[in-house]
Design an enzyme around this catalytic site. Sequence first.
Site, PDB file in Angstrom:
ATOM      1  CB  VAL A   1      -0.970   0.005   1.197  1.00 53.77           C
ATOM      2  CG1 VAL A   1      -1.827   1.267   1.190  1.00 53.77           C
ATOM      3  CG2 VAL A   1      -1.850  -1.241   1.176  1.00 53.77           C
ATOM      4  N   GLY A   2       1.882   1.285   0.875  1.00 51.56           N
ATOM      5  CA  GLY A   2       2.757   2.450   0.949  1.00 51.56           C
ATOM      6  C   GLY A   2       3.405   2.760  -0.389  1.00 51.56           C
TER       7      GLY A   2
ATOM      8  CD  GLU B   1     -13.466   5.767   1.418  1.00 49.04           C
ATOM      9  OE1 GLU B   1     -14.079   6.818   1.560  1.00 49.04           O
ATOM     10  OE2 GLU B   1     -14.039   4.659   1.378  1.00 49.04           O
TER      11      GLU B   1
ATOM     12  CB  ILE C   1     -15.505   0.191  -2.681  1.00 46.85           C
ATOM     13  CG1 ILE C   1     -15.195  -1.032  -3.537  1.00 46.85           C
ATOM     14  CG2 ILE C   1     -16.959   0.606  -2.852  1.00 46.85           C
ATOM     15  CD1 ILE C   1     -16.050  -2.237  -3.196  1.00 46.85           C
TER      16      ILE C   1
ATOM     17  CD  GLU D   1      -1.890 -12.630   4.014  1.00 48.80           C
ATOM     18  OE1 GLU D   1      -0.703 -12.909   4.258  1.00 48.80           O
ATOM     19  OE2 GLU D   1      -2.281 -11.493   3.715  1.00 48.80           O
TER      20      GLU D   1
ATOM     21  CG  ASP E   1     -10.271  -8.951   6.088  1.00 51.47           C
ATOM     22  OD1 ASP E   1      -9.400  -8.093   6.329  1.00 51.47           O
ATOM     23  OD2 ASP E   1     -11.053  -8.878   5.121  1.00 51.47           O
TER      24      ASP E   1
ATOM     25  CE  LYS F   1     -11.529  -5.758   4.536  1.00 50.25           C
ATOM     26  NZ  LYS F   1     -11.352  -6.764   3.459  1.00 50.25           N
TER      27      LYS F   1
END
Lengths: 433, 433
Positions: A13-14, A126, A133, A187, A198, A202
């Site tokens: 992500v970074g 977000e 999304i 994973e 997970d 969320k």
Amino acid sequence: MTYKVGLLGLGTVGTGVAKIFQAPAGRHPLLPEIEIALVGVRSLNKQRDVAINAEIVTDDLESIVNDPAIDIVVEVIGGIEPAKSLILKAIANGKHVVTANKAVIARYGNEIFTAAKQKGVYVMLEAAACGGIPVIQVLKQSLGGNRISELTGIVNGTTNYILSRMYFEGADFGATLAEAQKLGYAEADPTADVDGFDAADKMTILASLAFGDRIKLEDIYREGIRSITSADINYAKELGFTIKLLGIARRVEAKDAQDRHLEIRVHPTLIPIQHPLANIHGVTNAVRIEGDPIGEVVLSGPGAGSGATASAVVADIINVVAVLKSLPNQINQLMGCSHEHYAKIAPIENTVTQFYARLLTHDKPGVIGDLGTAFGKHSVSLNAILQKNTIHDGLAEIVVVTQKVSELNFQQAIATIRDLPTLHSIPTVLRVI
Amino acid sequence: MTYKVGLLGLGTVGTGVAKIFQAPAGRHPLLPEIEIALVGVRSLNKQRDVAINAEIVTDDLESIVNDPAIDIVVEVIGGIEPAKSLILKAIANGKHVVTANKAVIARYGNEIFTAAKQKGVYVMLEAAACGGIPVIQVLKQSLGGNRISELTGIVNGTTNYILSRMYFEGADFGATLAEAQKLGYAEADPTADVDGFDAADKMTILASLAFGDRIKLEDIYREGIRSITSADINYAKELGFTIKLLGIARRVEAKDAQDRHLEIRVHPTLIPIQHPLANIHGVTNAVRIEGDPIGEVVLSGPGAGSGATASAVVADIINVVAVLKSLPNQINQLMGCSHEHYAKIAPIENTVTQFYARLLTHDKPGVIGDLGTAFGKHSVSLNAILQKNTIHDGLAEIVVVTQKVSELNFQQAIATIRDLPTLHSIPTVLRVI
């Protein structure tokens, strides 16, 4: 003047976030006013997929959240610690925080948002649910005029990938999981995904925003997809359904205000093939929101991955910067958290839903009658019953779909059926939407 | 202190807005801080579907935009005038504006946003495209980190309703339109919808936000759905497509910066049945956005109607109020308009796309050869060709689907084919996505 971002984490992500800032052309005109001033990594020597000036990279993550020059801390490390402590320290230092960390927010959102409110800083998330999304901003702002009654989502890409392949290829769970692991969609330890942890994280976040209350993660009923077999998928197909791991959050009305509550659960679910979530395949995520007066809105897109998550992180950064530019010392109420109370969440026993069950019975006359009697005794009416040919060793496979019944009644009926001499086993019990 | 809204119009949308403020429970906590202070209507005596204190209702609309007590003017009258003049006067008086008026924004957005910038006020338009779908805020903010490459949408509910019924029931256009008019899904004069004008208005707005440039409505190629017959729908089905009225806006890259441009068009389109917009039926709208790095995002929901449009209007109102509350004299750049230049939009002749054509020919040997030669002469390669049995009067129906070709080449080939002695007529030409 530029706004200075301290980026904690330079993984998938970074890296995606850094790449967006390195190529701002054609993106939002605010981007050039924002600078990634410091990057914190665990290992300074690791090969990276993005070129970053070595002078701004450090493995002293604390120094970033303590640096007075940093305006916004972006936490994309993942995991509970040190992420949680760094977020809290950044807030304590008066910095705004953008995080993609669903695990931390779902567990410590209360502490984090309380601290943020006290310090007058934003904590933006977000990227913490459904990746690219834009469901968080939609819930916080765009649907603000609505009274949300239900939010249903495919919020985990790994399980949706596995279930999609099982649906289209008829493969079994184990083989498909192994394949997903080989392809990087699951994973090595798949527990967080396939057991629904997970998705529950969320749903904690999404339900909190949809219904305007704090949610305790441990109040969410959670069940994974390990029990789904290709036989179940095939029966579902035959009955006009597909099977998805759904997060379901509903507002349950009652005359007496005290009895109003939420129902939040994560479990594999049979959904009719015409349902707007039935055709969301592969790693794609989707959320269906029902509210008054809007009716039904469906958002779908990539739920994970470098680009999608980075897109959400950058949206949060520019939202904060836009406010900092115009109102540096004020909090925009739409971007902050206004929740103060915990929601009342019903235990799973109170849920009223349809069920699917696959049973193996000894192939003797009267089996169907025995089942029907047991269900009837507990007020469970049936919608469909399929009996296939004897499969092996004298066992017959029977599939039932109930009408809407209370979870408690259904579980009691199942307990009665387990004691029937004609019953061999009940390999699968699933809920239906 | 409350923030005072002047509501211009108490038709379908205005009524929906008023109802939301009358029942704020379970909606955004900002709502009780906002008051509908004045309501402007054309006729004071008309029966309304919502109870409004008669003292705040006036038929002097100008008095509302001139009232110093009003903070936000909400324009839901529709049509060009007096809406446009009232919006401009409200801006001149320093009021923020929320509008659902796609026709005014598509035509006079330039003038309106320039005036708003000078006065430092917001003009919010979530309701002006796709009703309840929060696509405007998503484009302005949530996808800000992305470089959008394509935006494709079903942005008109009336035509989607008609095409859906034609698809499912095999009915013809005329009968379906009449039915839609009877049910209130189409206007007595259906031109704005069925000829694509409404969709072009919306695409002007959506493309402007997606690509960050001003768009001239007259640069958008527009074609309606009147020519679609049940025969076309059936051929499309047979070839694995459905037919939708699509708005398509694409960024066309080029090495030379001068050659970069946009392609924006509205026309009936064959779309593969697996396409995410293929299963959007009835009056539902949907928008598919493709960008870097996010990939593909799809938003769907009600594109019109009282509740959906009111939901969007109220979202805009609370966005403005949230900013006003924190600091009244500054503009949040994410909510304003930052576009200063007009986009370069290619003429339709430059488009490269696939085509579908249905031709009636005299049933003589060599017809297919003639067609193939004519297409080949203009470099139009074919993907599929269907020849059905002679239908009547010695005429054969032939359907062709081309590969991707330039619009210019295709139109030249069609011109050549029109001159073939074996050709009777070409009832339908459509594009394929």
